[in-house]
Design an enzyme around this catalytic site. Structure first.
Site, PDB file in Angstrom:
ATOM      1  N   HIS A  79       3.476  -3.296   6.898  1.00 17.47           N
ATOM      2  CA  HIS A  79       2.364  -2.396   6.611  1.00 17.47           C
ATOM      3  C   HIS A  79       2.157  -1.414   7.756  1.00 17.47           C
ATOM      4  O   HIS A  79       2.718  -1.569   8.843  1.00 17.47           O
ATOM      5  CB  HIS A  79       1.056  -3.194   6.440  1.00 17.47           C
ATOM      6  CG  HIS A  79       0.987  -4.002   5.182  1.00 17.47           C
ATOM      7  ND1 HIS A  79       0.212  -3.637   4.107  1.00 17.47           N
ATOM      8  CD2 HIS A  79       1.593  -5.160   4.834  1.00 17.47           C
ATOM      9  CE1 HIS A  79       0.339  -4.542   3.142  1.00 17.47           C
ATOM     10  NE2 HIS A  79       1.180  -5.475   3.559  1.00 17.47           N
ATOM     11  N   GLU A 139       1.569  -5.194  10.945  1.00 17.71           N
ATOM     12  CA  GLU A 139       0.939  -3.878  11.014  1.00 17.71           C
ATOM     13  C   GLU A 139       1.681  -3.057  12.064  1.00 17.71           C
ATOM     14  O   GLU A 139       1.776  -3.456  13.223  1.00 17.71           O
ATOM     15  CB  GLU A 139      -0.537  -4.003  11.380  1.00 17.71           C
ATOM     16  CG  GLU A 139      -1.366  -4.778  10.360  1.00 17.71           C
ATOM     17  CD  GLU A 139      -1.626  -3.992   9.079  1.00 17.71           C
ATOM     18  OE1 GLU A 139      -1.312  -2.785   9.049  1.00 17.71           O
ATOM     19  OE2 GLU A 139      -2.146  -4.584   8.118  1.00 17.71           O
ATOM     20  N   HIS A 172       0.871  -1.175   0.000  1.00 21.10           N
ATOM     21  CA  HIS A 172       0.000   0.000   0.000  1.00 21.10           C
ATOM     22  C   HIS A 172       0.910   1.228   0.000  1.00 21.10           C
ATOM     23  O   HIS A 172       1.746   1.390   0.882  1.00 21.10           O
ATOM     24  CB  HIS A 172      -0.915   0.011   1.220  1.00 21.10           C
ATOM     25  CG  HIS A 172      -1.877  -1.134   1.248  1.00 21.10           C
ATOM     26  ND1 HIS A 172      -2.081  -1.922   2.359  1.00 21.10           N
ATOM     27  CD2 HIS A 172      -2.693  -1.635   0.281  1.00 21.10           C
ATOM     28  CE1 HIS A 172      -2.986  -2.853   2.081  1.00 21.10           C
ATOM     29  NE2 HIS A 172      -3.368  -2.696   0.826  1.00 21.10           N
ATOM     30  N   GLU A 181       1.879   3.735   3.076  1.00 23.13           N
ATOM     31  CA  GLU A 181       2.339   3.179   4.350  1.00 23.13           C
ATOM     32  C   GLU A 181       3.851   3.359   4.437  1.00 23.13           C
ATOM     33  O   GLU A 181       4.633   2.454   4.133  1.00 23.13           O
ATOM     34  CB  GLU A 181       1.906   1.711   4.442  1.00 23.13           C
ATOM     35  CG  GLU A 181       0.386   1.588   4.444  1.00 23.13           C
ATOM     36  CD  GLU A 181      -0.121   0.158   4.415  1.00 23.13           C
ATOM     37  OE1 GLU A 181      -1.349  -0.016   4.519  1.00 23.13           O
ATOM     38  OE2 GLU A 181       0.683  -0.777   4.287  1.00 23.13           O
TER      39      GLU A 181
END
Length: 335
Positions: free
Chosen positions: A151, A215, A59, A62
């Site tokens: 991410h 994450e 993404h 990020e």
């Protein structure tokens, strides 16, 4: 510093390097493979048998993980970090990174494990290329394989740094790998229980790597990640690269919160509605009996005791996951 150590600069500029292979003073080889893709090979006699894939920017907005990989690569290119493992660094979605957007046309991290064959456009082509790059990198038999796909989340989180551990039938989740992540500052892990279409799921299910989606806080622009402390993870990845990890983790799994998937909330139609505040944080526990979401044909999601929500996103395309309901686990299923 070797010019190929500036992979991020090349990617942001959309340029291909004039020299595709460079070697550091102690013999580490850097080889440019494709846009945003660099292979690193340790000197002869220094290879400890691990193939390490580090990806970020699947993404494009990020940025904290992208900056982390950029720092590690600079250290390697300056001979400050001396690899004992083969490494593939991938900046996943170069066009979205340049635009500072999550994606250009569609979510790249929902296009793996064959899903790109059903789609068109830039991200579909890139997903296929990333699969080929990973497959070629993990080509050698009898080697350990590890993939961290880094991410940050769209929204805030009550647990800021956590891991998603893919699943395939007949293969147990590894306690040793979770101890490694715990030592690297990861506070929680979600043990998945069905196959997926993410990049880490592809390398786990198809290429037999130990693989995780990590994450690491909330998505922010380049240069605005001072509130995201990735020091422990960066130090642990550097230890892995240099073969300097401790034989036994002193903390084990102490402090690591383990969760399993209770249910996935799938958006079936344009009638889908999710009844949550826009700023709700990941890992929020919802009250039993709460009406979480509704869809056509009287489909309703009612919260059961102890369920928490992560990744709520009612704006996804029909047929995709709009959220995950999770529950705490004692980790008894770990091997």
């Amino acid at each position: 510093m070797l010019a190929l150590g500036k992979l991020l600069e090349l990617t942001l500029a959309g340029r291909e390097p004039a020299t595709k292979i460079q070697v550091t003073a102690e013999g580490t080889r850097l080889r440019w493979l494709a846009e945003g893709a660099l292979e690193i090979t340790p000197p002869a006699g220094k290879d400890n048998g691990l193939d390490l894939l580090l990806s970020a920017g699947v993404h494009g907005n990020e940025t904290a993980p992208i900056e982390l990989l950029d720092r590690l690569l600079h250290g390697i290119a300056r001979s400050e970090i001396k690899p004992c493992v083969r490494i593939l660094i991938l900046f996943g979605n170069p066009q979205a990174i340049r635009q500072g957007e999550r994606y250009v046309e569609q979510d790249l991290n929902r296009l793996f494990n064959g899903r790109h064959e059903q789609a068109e456009g830039f991200e579909a082509i890139r997903a296929s290329e990333l699969e080929h790059l990973a497959t070629a990198f993990f080509r050698e038999p009898d080697r350990s394989r590890l993939h961290y796909d880094l991410h940050t989340a769209i929204r805030g989180s009550k647990i800021e740094q956590f891991a998603m551990y893919p699943w395939i039938e007949g293969r147990a989740h590894s306690r040793r790998e979770l101890e490694r992540l715990n030592a690297g500052g990861i506070d929680a892990v979600l043990l998945q229980s069905k196959r997926s279409i993410t990049f880490s799921a592809f390398t786990y299910e198809t290429l037999n790597a130990e693989a995780f989606t990590l994450e690491l806080g909330k998505a922010r622009a380049f240069g605005e990640n001072q509130l995201v402390n990735l020091d422990l993870l960066e130090a642990r990845i550097q230890q892995i690269i240099e073969g300097k990890e401790p034989e036994h983790e002193a903390s084990g799994l102490d402090g690591l919160q383990v969760f399993t998937v209770a249910r996935e909330v799938i958006k079936h139609s344009d009638a889908f509605a999710m009844h949550l505040p826009a700023d709700i944080e990941n890992f929020t526990e919802l009250p039993a009996g709460y009406l979480l979401a509704e869809d056509a044909r009287d489909v309703r999601w009612i919260i059961e005791q102890g369920e928490r929500i992560i990744f709520p996103n009612p704006a996804v395309k029909n047929g995709l996951r709009a959220g995950i309901l999770i529950v705490p686990s004692d980790g008894a299923e770990l091997a």
